[in-house]
Design a protein around this motif. Structure first.
Motif, short mmCIF file in Angstrom:
data_model
loop_
_atom_site.label_atom_id
_atom_site.label_comp_id
_atom_site.label_asym_id
_atom_site.label_seq_id
_atom_site.Cartn_x
_atom_site.Cartn_y
_atom_site.Cartn_z
N UNK A 130 2.33 17.25 6.06
CA UNK A 130 3.46 16.31 6.11
C UNK A 130 3.04 14.93 5.63
N UNK A 131 1.87 14.47 6.08
CA UNK A 131 1.36 13.18 5.64
C UNK A 131 1.13 13.19 4.12
N UNK A 132 0.59 14.28 3.63
CA UNK A 132 0.30 14.41 2.20
C UNK A 132 1.59 14.35 1.39
N UNK A 133 2.62 15.08 1.82
CA UNK A 133 3.90 15.08 1.11
C UNK A 133 4.54 13.70 1.12
N UNK A 134 4.51 13.05 2.29
CA UNK A 134 5.08 11.71 2.40
C UNK A 134 4.40 10.75 1.43
N UNK A 135 3.08 10.80 1.42
CA UNK A 135 2.32 9.88 0.57
C UNK A 135 2.55 10.18 -0.91
N UNK B 39 6.12 8.90 -1.81
CA UNK B 39 6.44 7.49 -1.60
C UNK B 39 5.49 6.51 -2.26
N UNK B 40 4.28 6.94 -2.58
CA UNK B 40 3.28 5.98 -3.05
C UNK B 40 3.61 5.44 -4.45
N UNK B 41 4.09 6.28 -5.35
CA UNK B 41 4.33 5.82 -6.71
C UNK B 41 5.54 4.87 -6.83
N UNK B 42 6.65 5.13 -6.10
CA UNK B 42 7.71 4.11 -6.08
C UNK B 42 7.22 2.79 -5.52
N UNK B 43 6.33 2.86 -4.51
CA UNK B 43 5.80 1.61 -3.94
C UNK B 43 4.98 0.85 -4.97
N UNK B 44 4.11 1.55 -5.69
CA UNK B 44 3.30 0.91 -6.72
C UNK B 44 4.18 0.32 -7.81
N UNK B 45 5.29 1.00 -8.10
CA UNK B 45 6.22 0.49 -9.12
C UNK B 45 6.88 -0.81 -8.69
N UNK B 46 7.01 -1.02 -7.39
CA UNK B 46 7.75 -2.17 -6.87
C UNK B 46 6.85 -3.32 -6.41
N UNK B 47 5.67 -2.98 -5.85
CA UNK B 47 4.79 -4.00 -5.28
C UNK B 47 3.41 -3.95 -5.92
N UNK B 48 2.75 -5.08 -5.93
CA UNK B 48 1.42 -5.17 -6.49
C UNK B 48 0.41 -5.34 -5.36
N UNK B 49 -0.36 -4.29 -5.07
CA UNK B 49 -1.38 -4.30 -4.03
C UNK B 49 -2.58 -3.49 -4.50
N UNK C 260 -1.41 2.47 -0.06
CA UNK C 260 -1.34 3.68 0.78
C UNK C 260 -0.91 3.32 2.20
N UNK C 261 -1.54 2.30 2.77
CA UNK C 261 -1.22 1.90 4.15
C UNK C 261 0.21 1.41 4.25
N UNK C 262 0.63 0.56 3.33
CA UNK C 262 1.98 0.00 3.39
C UNK C 262 3.06 1.05 3.13
N UNK C 263 2.78 1.99 2.22
CA UNK C 263 3.75 3.06 1.95
C UNK C 263 3.96 3.91 3.20
N UNK C 264 2.89 4.19 3.93
CA UNK C 264 3.02 4.97 5.16
C UNK C 264 3.70 4.17 6.26
N UNK C 265 3.42 2.88 6.33
CA UNK C 265 4.10 2.02 7.32
C UNK C 265 5.60 1.99 7.06
N UNK C 266 5.98 1.85 5.80
CA UNK C 266 7.39 1.83 5.43
C UNK C 266 8.06 3.15 5.80
N UNK C 267 7.34 4.26 5.57
CA UNK C 267 7.89 5.58 5.90
C UNK C 267 8.12 5.72 7.41
#
Length: 205
Positions: A116-121, A124-134, A140-147
């Motif tokens: 489940x963690x793997x699927x979520x990441x 969600x990780x690539x849309x996050x990278x597309x939107x934010x610069x980290x 990874x941490x912020x994408x999971x926090x948002x989820x």
């Protein structure tokens, strides 16, 4: 009626968006061909669709290529890590099929949790990278926090992303339909629908 069918009307806008999504889907598939570029291509896909839902797009082709180049290194690194983690999960499931010892239920629950963690990441990780610069770690941490802090929207994104994949197992007809849609529209349409949900989430941050 003239306004309805004019270049300012809803029909023209819908058809224009439809064509843009077809072009975007083609670009996504083309840039995924080397396999290791799937991460960068997915990030570029969401970079364009997130701008679409905010009415900020400045051209599908130019926007995609620019986002692909800009996020290539980070997105490719994340994709390689995800492939490695996916391989480990796959080997764990193979081992589970041969395992006959104690604590089988505990192992199954642990594998289900990490899957489940793997699927979520992965979703969600690539849309996050597309939107934010980290950094990769921060992403990874912020994408999971948002989820975790937005469970209902996250579940909806999962349904849009995984639902079509699950449908293909129900019948050969659905498999062929999903394959046909994926070639012409499927990936960009899913990203576009997800972007409406993600926009509402990201606006909080």
């Amino acid at each position: 009626m003239k306004h309805f069918l004019s270049m300012e009307g809803p029909v023209y806008r819908i058809l224009t968006r439809f064509v843009e999504l077809i072009v975007l889907n083609g670009l996504f598939l083309l840039f995924c061909i080397p396999i290791f570029t799937i991460g960068a291509s997915t990030t570029a896909l969401y970079s364009v669709t997130l701008k679409m839902v905010r009415n900020e797009e400045s051209g599908v082709y130019s926007g995609f290529v620019q986002a692909f180049k800009k996020n290539f290194k980070q997105s490719t690194s994340i994709w390689i890590l995800l492939m490695f983690a996916g391989l480990i999960l796959y080997l764990d499931y193979l081992y589970l099929g041969l395992y006959e010892g104690d604590f089988t239920l505990l192992i199954i629950l642990s594998l289900f949790f990490f899957t489940c963690i793997y699927l979520l990441l992965t979703i969600l990780i690539f849309p996050y990278v597309a939107r934010f610069k980290n950094t990769i770690r921060e992403s990874v941490v912020n994408a999971m926090k948002i989820a975790i802090t937005n469970p209902f929207q996250t579940i909806s994104v999962l349904i849009f992303s995984i639902g079509p994949v699950l449908l293909i197992f129900f019948s050969p007809y659905l498999f062929l339909l999903a394959l046909y849609l994926s070639i012409f529209l499927g990936f960009s349409l899913v990203a576009y629908l997800n972007s409406f949900l993600l926009r509402n989430i990201y606006e909080k941050y």
